[in-house]
Structures are given as C-alpha cells and as structure tokens.
Design an enzyme around this catalytic site. Structure first.
Site, PDB file in Angstrom:
ATOM      1  N   GLU A  36       0.841  -1.208   0.000  1.00 37.21           N
ATOM      2  CA  GLU A  36       0.000   0.000   0.000  1.00 37.21           C
ATOM      3  C   GLU A  36       0.871   1.251   0.000  1.00 37.21           C
ATOM      4  O   GLU A  36       0.530   2.261  -0.600  1.00 37.21           O
ATOM      5  CB  GLU A  36      -0.912   0.032   1.231  1.00 37.21           C
ATOM      6  CG  GLU A  36      -2.183  -0.766   1.102  1.00 37.21           C
ATOM      7  CD  GLU A  36      -3.150  -0.187   0.079  1.00 37.21           C
ATOM      8  OE1 GLU A  36      -2.726   0.179  -1.023  1.00 37.21           O
ATOM      9  OE2 GLU A  36      -4.351  -0.125   0.368  1.00 37.21           O
ATOM     10  N   THR A  50      -5.555   7.606  -5.328  1.00 38.99           N
ATOM     11  CA  THR A  50      -5.725   7.666  -3.866  1.00 38.99           C
ATOM     12  C   THR A  50      -4.776   8.695  -3.269  1.00 38.99           C
ATOM     13  O   THR A  50      -5.140   9.449  -2.359  1.00 38.99           O
ATOM     14  CB  THR A  50      -5.430   6.279  -3.247  1.00 38.99           C
ATOM     15  OG1 THR A  50      -6.363   5.361  -3.778  1.00 38.99           O
ATOM     16  CG2 THR A  50      -5.558   6.292  -1.740  1.00 38.99           C
TER      17      THR A  50
HETATM   18  N1  HSE Z   1      -8.851   4.673   3.553  1.00 42.67           N
HETATM   19  C1  HSE Z   1      -8.197   4.932   2.320  1.00 42.67           C
HETATM   20  C2  HSE Z   1      -8.604   6.302   1.809  1.00 42.67           C
HETATM   21  C3  HSE Z   1      -8.585   3.874   1.334  1.00 42.67           C
HETATM   22  O1  HSE Z   1      -9.790   6.597   1.863  1.00 42.67           O
HETATM   23  O2  HSE Z   1      -7.739   7.069   1.373  1.00 42.67           O
HETATM   24  C4  HSE Z   1      -7.949   4.084  -0.006  1.00 42.67           C
HETATM   25  O3  HSE Z   1      -8.274   3.025  -0.835  1.00 42.67           O
END
Ligand code: HSE
Length: 317
Positions: A138, A191
């Site tokens: 990640e 993201t």
């Molecule tokens: N919790 C993370 C976000 C998940 O919302 O940035 C990203 O896939």
C-alpha cells in the site's frame, strides 16, 4: 528457516470497500467477484522480478519491483525471513478489477502476492501475520500504508483497524442478508491525490459525531440492526471533500437512499461508490438508477452486487 518444496504458488485476493462512510482508514469489507490473482515462482538467480502483468493496460510499474505493490510486499516478506539475498522470486499478476477505482486494487495485488509467497515457502506465517507485508505494498501505491483495504482483502468480512501502530485488526460480525452494491464509473482517481485534498484536522464537534457513527455502525453489525446501521452511515469529514470529484454523487446518494439503501458513500478514495442494502432485489433496483444517472454524465458503470465476502484471500490452483 523456511522449507520450500513447491516451484510456484498462486493466490486470489478480493476487491474491498474501505471507509464504509464514517470509518475513514479504519473500516472496510471484502466483496465477491473482482480481485487479483498473483503467481509467485522460484527463479534461479536471487532477487525479485515482475515478469508479467495482465489486465492493467500497461499502467502499473514493473521495474524496479519495489515500485509495484506486489513486488514491494514480496520483498518485505523475504527481508523479514532474512532470505532476500539468496532467494529468487518471479511474480505474475493478473488484475481482474479496475485500477484507481477505489475498490482496493493495490491492496488486492499485495495481499494475493504475500498469500501466494507464504504458500510457496511452506507457510512460515499465520494468515493475519501477512498483513504487515501487504501493508508495505500500500505504501508503494498511495504513499501511506493504511491498513483498511488490506485487512478486508486478506481476512475477508468486515474489518476494523483498531490500531495501525501497533497493528490491531478486529474482524467484525456480519449480519445475515447484508448485500453490497459497488458501482464503478469509468473514470480513475488517484488515492494519493484524494488523500492530499483532505484537511489535516477536524473540529471536535465533527469528531464527536463521527465516533458516535463508527460505534453505531459496529453495534448495528453485531446486533443485526439494519436501522442502526443505516442511521450510522454518515460521514461529515471525508465524503464532503471527496464527493465533489465524483460526477452525480449527490443525486446518486439521494436516489439510492430513496430506493431503500441502508447507506451510500464513496468506496475508499473513489471514484467508485457503494450502497449497503437489505437484499439483492434492492441492490438491483438501485443499480438501474445509478446507471441512469451516470449515463447523463456520459459515464458507463460497472456494477458489482454481492454479499460480504467472508473468506477473503485464498490459495488457488
Ligand atoms: N482509507 C483509504 C482512503 C482507502 O480513503 O484514502 C484508499 O483506498
């Protein structure tokens, strides 16, 4: 010491929905259908290499492998076992889900990679111990190792990241009959970028509402109280900032709730959105309406309707 008798091993890891409205970075669930398959094989020369990625449209990094989520996760596990200097691993990735979709695509690659490597090396770790390595993946994808998607993809079900440091993951009860509908409009959002637009601090009054909702949602899951789940699926902090990036978000949400969704929000960092529903019938009705709304923005939608995936990642042949 690891014993290694296999020449290659393969694993599947499912897509997942992170945040689940009020639980930014702490709640997620896995779904059936989309996901990644990763195959790891022993090669003669030491080092990790990614030989093939299928289904990414040439977008994912292969070389150096540390820039790829699966490559980085594999390297982290070999290092922990202290065999990185003498072990050669080649990795093949098959993506069966959209990239940059908010459905945990990077998590699925890193989870499938470590589950496959664990099998290849004759299971030196318990499944839950693999999380720390998948998290490294990640980091390669989003610049921040949040554990929500990887927990749900690895362990299945509904997961709570009670703590990230030290890692403390709780697998939550899933009520019978709960159905997830995930809708992916054919646009992609990074993201990394959607984390950057979030405010660095929240007001105390918002925090109070938010932890009330997180507690309410978890209580609703355990008591199988769909009305409590529904009342709790409200996010005053992250959704308002991110939803402006998703065409038709407010209209989709209003329609889904009118059509009986328990809750509707952004899946992970978006652009996918999701509804939790009482039945597959409700989910199918909502799907038609979401497709109609996105069509007004000239966007196609891929819809995934499934019960919560309780199993998570698994070895495949
Ligand atoms: N919790 C993370 C976000 C998940 O919302 O940035 C990203 O896939």
């Amino acid at each position: 010491m690891t014993k290694q008798t296999l020449k290659s091993a393969k694993a599947f890891a499912p897509a997942s929905v992170a945040n689940v409205s009020c639980g930014f970075d702490v709640l997620a669930f896995a779904i059936h259908g989309p996901g990644d398959i990763v195959e790891v094989s022993i090669k003669d020369t030491p080092g990790v290499e990614i030989t093939d990625i299928e289904g990414d449209g040439g977008l994912l990094p292969k070389d150096p492998p540390v820039e790829n989520t699966a490559g980085r996760a594999v390297m982290a596990m070999l290092k922990d076992l202290d065999i990185e200097d003498k072990t050669g691993i080649s990795i093949r990735i098959k993506k069966m889900m959209p990239l940059g979709s908010g459905m945990g695509s990077s998590a699925a690659s890193s989870v499938a990679a470590v589950v496959a490597l664990n099998k290849l090396l004759d299971t030196p770790y318990e499944k839950s111990d693999l999380l720390q390595f998948a998290l490294q993946g990640e980091l390669a994808a989003s610049g921040s190792p949040h554990a929500d998607n990887v927990s749900a993809s690895l362990l299945g079900g509904f997961t709570l990241v009670r703590s990230q440091h030290p890692l403390d993951i709780v697998k939550l009860h899933v009520p019978k009959g709960l159905v997830a509908a995930v809708f992916h409009p054919n646009i992609s959002i990074s993201t990394k970028n959607t984390r950057l637009i979030l405010r660095k601090s929240v007001q105390m009054s918002q925090a109070v509402q938010q932890w009330g909702n997180v507690g309410g949602l978890i209580a609703g899951l355990y008591t199988e109280d769909f009305d409590l789940i529904s009342r709790s699926m409200t996010d005053h902090i992250v959704e308002p900032a991110r939803s402006i990036l998703i065409p038709g978000f407010d209209e989709m949400k209003e329609s889904a709730l009118e059509l009986g969704a328990l809750g509707f929000s952004i899946s992970g960092a978006g652009p996918s959105v999701f509804a939790l529903c009482r039945s597959e019938e409700d989910a199918k009705i909502i799907k038609k309406e979401i497709a109609r709304i996105l069509d007004t923005f000239n966007l196609l939608v891929e819809a995934y309707i499934s019960p919560i995936n309780l199993e998570g990642s698994k070895s495949v042949t």
